[in-house]
Scaffold this motif. Structure first.
Motif, PDB file in Angstrom:
ATOM      1  N   PHE A  21       0.855  -1.199   0.000  1.00  0.00           N
ATOM      2  CA  PHE A  21       0.000   0.000   0.000  1.00  0.00           C
ATOM      3  C   PHE A  21       0.885   1.242   0.000  1.00  0.00           C
ATOM      4  CE2 PHE A  21      -2.443   3.336   2.184  1.00  0.00           C
ATOM      5  CZ  PHE A  21      -3.554   3.381   1.347  1.00  0.00           C
ATOM      6  N   ASN A  22       0.608   2.151  -0.913  1.00  0.00           N
ATOM      7  CA  ASN A  22       1.349   3.413  -0.982  1.00  0.00           C
ATOM      8  C   ASN A  22       0.487   4.510  -0.353  1.00  0.00           C
ATOM      9  OD1 ASN A  22       2.571   5.806  -1.652  1.00  0.00           O
ATOM     10  ND2 ASN A  22       3.057   5.200  -3.765  1.00  0.00           N
ATOM     11  N   PRO A  23       0.868   5.004   0.817  1.00  0.00           N
ATOM     12  CA  PRO A  23       0.018   6.003   1.480  1.00  0.00           C
ATOM     13  C   PRO A  23      -0.004   7.350   0.755  1.00  0.00           C
ATOM     14  CG  PRO A  23       2.010   5.604   2.758  1.00  0.00           C
ATOM     15  CD  PRO A  23       2.048   4.647   1.626  1.00  0.00           C
ATOM     16  N   ASP A  24       0.980   7.590  -0.103  1.00  0.00           N
ATOM     17  CA  ASP A  24       0.984   8.861  -0.836  1.00  0.00           C
ATOM     18  C   ASP A  24      -0.078   8.881  -1.930  1.00  0.00           C
ATOM     19  OD1 ASP A  24       3.093   9.928   0.673  1.00  0.00           O
ATOM     20  OD2 ASP A  24       4.522   8.747  -0.484  1.00  0.00           O
ATOM     21  N   THR A  25      -0.275   7.719  -2.561  1.00  0.00           N
ATOM     22  CA  THR A  25      -1.303   7.650  -3.615  1.00  0.00           C
ATOM     23  C   THR A  25      -2.602   7.037  -3.087  1.00  0.00           C
ATOM     24  OG1 THR A  25      -0.482   5.497  -4.318  1.00  0.00           O
ATOM     25  CG2 THR A  25       0.409   7.417  -5.483  1.00  0.00           C
ATOM     26  N   MET A  26      -2.565   6.539  -1.865  1.00  0.00           N
ATOM     27  CA  MET A  26      -3.719   5.885  -1.224  1.00  0.00           C
ATOM     28  C   MET A  26      -4.207   4.662  -2.005  1.00  0.00           C
ATOM     29  SD  MET A  26      -4.245   7.478   1.583  1.00  0.00           S
ATOM     30  CE  MET A  26      -5.852   7.032   2.183  1.00  0.00           C
ATOM     31  N   ARG A  27      -3.267   3.987  -2.633  1.00  0.00           N
ATOM     32  CA  ARG A  27      -3.672   2.785  -3.352  1.00  0.00           C
ATOM     33  C   ARG A  27      -2.607   1.695  -3.228  1.00  0.00           C
ATOM     34  NH1 ARG A  27      -4.509   5.047  -9.335  1.00  0.00           N
ATOM     35  NH2 ARG A  27      -6.069   3.415  -9.190  1.00  0.00           N
ATOM     36  N   LYS A  35       2.034  16.747   4.801  1.00  0.00           N
ATOM     37  CA  LYS A  35       1.531  18.051   4.321  1.00  0.00           C
ATOM     38  C   LYS A  35       2.271  19.190   5.011  1.00  0.00           C
ATOM     39  CE  LYS A  35      -2.960  16.478   2.909  1.00  0.00           C
ATOM     40  NZ  LYS A  35      -4.204  15.993   3.431  1.00  0.00           N
ATOM     41  N   GLU A  36       2.648  18.958   6.272  1.00  0.00           N
ATOM     42  CA  GLU A  36       3.349  20.005   7.022  1.00  0.00           C
ATOM     43  C   GLU A  36       4.858  19.945   6.805  1.00  0.00           C
ATOM     44  OE1 GLU A  36       1.973  19.169  10.974  1.00  0.00           O
ATOM     45  OE2 GLU A  36      -0.007  20.062  10.598  1.00  0.00           O
ATOM     46  N   GLY A  37       5.298  19.015   6.001  1.00  0.00           N
ATOM     47  CA  GLY A  37       6.720  18.900   5.667  1.00  0.00           C
ATOM     48  C   GLY A  37       7.563  18.315   6.790  1.00  0.00           C
ATOM     49  N   ILE A  71      -6.939  11.627  -4.709  1.00  0.00           N
ATOM     50  CA  ILE A  71      -6.236  11.090  -3.530  1.00  0.00           C
ATOM     51  C   ILE A  71      -6.794  11.745  -2.259  1.00  0.00           C
ATOM     52  CG2 ILE A  71      -3.979  11.063  -2.351  1.00  0.00           C
ATOM     53  CD1 ILE A  71      -2.736  10.773  -5.218  1.00  0.00           C
ATOM     54  N   GLU A  72      -6.991  13.065  -2.327  1.00  0.00           N
ATOM     55  CA  GLU A  72      -7.521  13.769  -1.146  1.00  0.00           C
ATOM     56  C   GLU A  72      -8.917  13.264  -0.766  1.00  0.00           C
ATOM     57  OE1 GLU A  72      -7.129  17.898  -2.024  1.00  0.00           O
ATOM     58  OE2 GLU A  72      -4.970  17.871  -1.659  1.00  0.00           O
ATOM     59  N   HIS A  73      -9.717  12.995  -1.807  1.00  0.00           N
ATOM     60  CA  HIS A  73     -11.073  12.474  -1.566  1.00  0.00           C
ATOM     61  C   HIS A  73     -11.002  11.093  -0.893  1.00  0.00           C
ATOM     62  CE1 HIS A  73     -15.188  11.187  -2.236  1.00  0.00           C
ATOM     63  NE2 HIS A  73     -14.724  10.127  -2.868  1.00  0.00           N
ATOM     64  N   ILE A  74     -10.172  10.219  -1.451  1.00  0.00           N
ATOM     65  CA  ILE A  74     -10.056   8.857  -0.902  1.00  0.00           C
ATOM     66  C   ILE A  74      -9.510   8.912   0.532  1.00  0.00           C
ATOM     67  CG2 ILE A  74      -8.876   6.607  -1.164  1.00  0.00           C
ATOM     68  CD1 ILE A  74     -11.076   7.009  -3.234  1.00  0.00           C
ATOM     69  N   GLU A  75      -8.566   9.819   0.724  1.00  0.00           N
ATOM     70  CA  GLU A  75      -7.981  10.010   2.059  1.00  0.00           C
ATOM     71  C   GLU A  75      -9.090  10.293   3.086  1.00  0.00           C
ATOM     72  OE1 GLU A  75      -4.627  12.712   1.746  1.00  0.00           O
ATOM     73  OE2 GLU A  75      -5.157  13.416   3.744  1.00  0.00           O
ATOM     74  N   LYS A  76      -9.979  11.215   2.708  1.00  0.00           N
ATOM     75  CA  LYS A  76     -11.091  11.570   3.613  1.00  0.00           C
ATOM     76  C   LYS A  76     -11.966  10.349   3.886  1.00  0.00           C
ATOM     77  CE  LYS A  76     -11.525  16.367   2.276  1.00  0.00           C
ATOM     78  NZ  LYS A  76     -12.140  17.166   1.229  1.00  0.00           N
ATOM     79  N   GLN A  77     -12.145   9.527   2.862  1.00  0.00           N
ATOM     80  CA  GLN A  77     -13.011   8.352   3.002  1.00  0.00           C
ATOM     81  C   GLN A  77     -12.378   7.272   3.882  1.00  0.00           C
ATOM     82  OE1 GLN A  77     -16.138   7.985   1.098  1.00  0.00           O
ATOM     83  NE2 GLN A  77     -15.738  10.170   1.027  1.00  0.00           N
ATOM     84  N   LEU A  78     -11.051   7.166   3.801  1.00  0.00           N
ATOM     85  CA  LEU A  78     -10.408   6.021   4.449  1.00  0.00           C
ATOM     86  C   LEU A  78      -9.880   6.283   5.851  1.00  0.00           C
ATOM     87  CD1 LEU A  78      -8.428   4.128   1.655  1.00  0.00           C
ATOM     88  CD2 LEU A  78     -10.802   3.989   2.269  1.00  0.00           C
TER      89      LEU A  78
END
Lengths: 522, 73
Positions: A163-169, A364-366, B59-66
């Motif tokens: 799982f890649n948390p940067d792409t959420m997939r 996001k906050e670096g 990605i931001e949308h999915i982030e909110k969902q997950l």
């Protein structure tokens, strides 16, 4: 997604189930009939006997009708991924996309080319080229099934990805791990051999009907010989892979096995319920389970039926004394047997979800070092990720529908056992040339088409209902996978789909019956 | 030349088809039309493609969902 619209989740599930059930009416016949056609045509090619050409052409017509009506019904499932299951579609990334794309390309090229030769090429290509095309259609359509079941196998046992948390997939790390996922391979063989069984029952059923109507009896008997041998071998392979499937379910989806067997409290030397009913005296089974888990139950939860001693331990682990966990063991944990409780897994999953949220925030906050720390926590708890969503819902939501799973599984097994006996009886009767006298066997043969179809659908229900609430085992539950749509929209598409495909099914059955009535001679 | 042969193969195949075969193809045509020109366009949009303009937004949308844990209503 703080509050779940269960109506939306359930309608989305119902819609997907309806589409898959309809799609699966047509697919098994394509998979099995194509091989029987190849066998019949090979006999014709080898012997030059025109009788086999006639037989081949009759079944080819039925194959064509089924293929034409069934073609592209599976595409609706792909539409639904994009509309109803968009969170899921994004989350699975290319792991699901790659096998489906290969399937699409393969199906298009293999089927559009070689099926055309099968139907249009009788007098235009050589006998050999035609025969090769028929075999390629059989192999091609079965390979298409492979890719679909690789995708499904991954959902039951997700492997070969990260799982890649940067792409959420999820991203594929090893294609071969995905392809040779033991669940996928076993599922593929079990599914296609059960499809062959249904196809053999279809050929026997149609032939039996023709014999009962005193029509084309010789051709019908020859068809029965091919179908009974093919079906007998297929059902043996289905039983063997069914046993393999039970062992994999025990290993990767123990809750599904507990639901299939209605096993509430696990034990060593667990018995197998051969025939039974999943209800108890006062009220439903699932209610009793919920009550018992909450400490409210007045009487013991038990499925009553005829038991085979040690059967389940042997089925699941090849060991009569192996411990098979029940629903209670999985929910509450069993430290003695090394089983973590669902409460523990929910806690771990919650840590994974929070770590993911914190990782995204730090990124996001670096704050790179902080992000790295949270990523490590996330990775350590990723295996329990999906359980975290049940933190505020309660463990009972993690129990699949026991009654449906139990009944589907047991009815399927009983039917499968009957098919084994039935194929033998048909073969012996045709071989002894007394099948015409055995009206009861012929009538059972006609009913066999329905029972074959039923067993197919029940197998799918066992596999899919039994793994609820997971859309991806342990990682993503259905309520998270679903898109935020209006429930009414899903109800509308459900109704539309139901009307359109029922009309198509009626059309298919009508055309098929007309073709069958015309028999081999026409 | 080969293309012409392929074209003729399909053309003659469809031309010489039995009336039942033609009826079947008519049903297939209706089915494909309903699936692609009606169901896909009006009822099955790709939510993430249509509602969001870039992968970053998706990605931001999915982030909110997950990353939110659901509650019981």
């Amino acid at each position: 997604m703080e509050h779940i619209d269960w109506g939306l989740v359930n309608w989305s599930r119902a819609q997907f189930a309806l589409t898959a059930l309809y799609h699966w009416i047509f697919v098994p016949l394509t998979l099995g009939l194509s091989f029987m056609l190849a066998i019949m045509e090979t006999i014709y090619y080898k012997t030059g006997d025109e009788k086999w050409l006639k037989i081949e052409k009759f079944w080819l017509k039925l194959f064509g009708i089924n293929f034409a009506i069934g073609v592209a019904t599976g595409i609706i499932l792909e539409f639904e991924f994009g509309t109803n299951w968009s969170n899921y579609s994004w989350f699975v990334g290319d792991i699901f996309g790659a096998p489906l794309a290969i399937e699409g390309i393969m199906a298009f090229f293999m089927e559009s080319t070689f099926i055309a030769i099968m139907f249009f090429g009788w007098n235009k290509v050589s006998k050999k080229a035609h025969l090769i095309s028929t075999w390629l259609v059989a192999i091609g359509s079965n390979l298409s099934a492979l890719w679909i079941l690789v995708a499904n196998g991954w959902m039951q046992n997700p492997v070969g990805m990260k799982f890649n948390p940067d792409t959420m997939r999820n991203e594929m790390e090893n294609f071969w791990d995905v392809l040779f996922n033991p669940v996928a391979i076993n599922k593929f063989i079990h599914t296609i051999t059960s499809a062959y069984t249904f196809s053999a029952l279809f050929v026997i059923g149609v032939s039996a009907w023709l014999i009962l109507k005193n029509k084309d009896k010789l051709y019908a008997k020859y068809s029965m010989i091919i179908a009974s041998v093919f079906g007998f071998l297929a059902i043996i392979a289905t039983i063997i892979t069914g046993d393999g499937s039970a062992k994999q379910v025990a290993k990767y989806q123990p809750m599904k096995l507990a639901a299939m067997e209605g096993l509430y409290k696990g034990s060593r030397g667990a018995p197998l319920i051969a025939v039974g009913t999943p209800t108890i005296r006062n009220g439903s089974l699932i209610k009793s389970i919920e009550d018992d888990l909450a400490g409210r139950n007045q009487e013991k939860v038990k499925i009553e039926g005829f038991e085979i001693p040690y059967g389940l331990s042997i089925l699941a682990f090849n060991d009569p004394n192996a411990f098979v966990p029940g629903i209670k063991d999985l929910v509450e944990g069993n430290p003695k047997e090394g089983i973590r409780s669902y409460k523990e897994r929910i806690k771990s999953g919650k840590i994974a979800i929070e770590a993911l949220a914190n990782y995204k925030k730090a990124k996001k906050e670096g704050k790179e070092s902080e992000a790295k720390k949270y990523l490590e926590i996330f990775r350590a708890h990723f295996d329990d990720f999906g359980y975290g969503y049940f933190d505020k819902l309660g463990v009972e939501e993690l129990i699949p529908p026991v009654t449906i799973t139990f009944m589907s599984f047991h009815t399927m097994v009983l039917l499968g056992t009957w098919f084994l006996i039935f194929f033998y009886l048909v073969y012996r009767a045709v071989q002894k040339d007394n099948i015409e006298k055995k009206k009861w066997l012929l009538k059972l043969g006609v009913w066999g088409i329905f029972f074959g179809w039923l067993a197919q659908e029940l197998g799918w229900i066992t596999a899919e209902a039994g793994r609820m609430p997971w859309v991806i085992q342990d990682l993503m539950p259905t309520m998270v996978a679903v898109s935020h749509l209006h429930k009414e929209n899903v109800m509308l598409t459900f109704a539309l789909f139901f009307i359109v495909f029922t009309a198509l099914l009626i059309a298919e059955i009508k055309i098929m019956i007309t073709t069958i009535k015309n028999g081999f001679s026409n | 030349m080969i293309l012409k042969k392929v074209w003729l193969f399909y053309y003659e195949g469809f031309r010489d088809m039995s009336p039942r075969g033609k009826k079947l193809w008519f049903i297939i045509f209706i089915k494909l039309f309903v699936m692609f020109a009606i169901l896909k366009i009006f009822f099955f949009p790709n939510i993430l493609k249509e509602n969001f303009h870039s992968d970053k937004e998706r990605i931001e949308h999915i982030e909110k969902q997950l990353i939110i844990t659901p509650k019981k209503d």
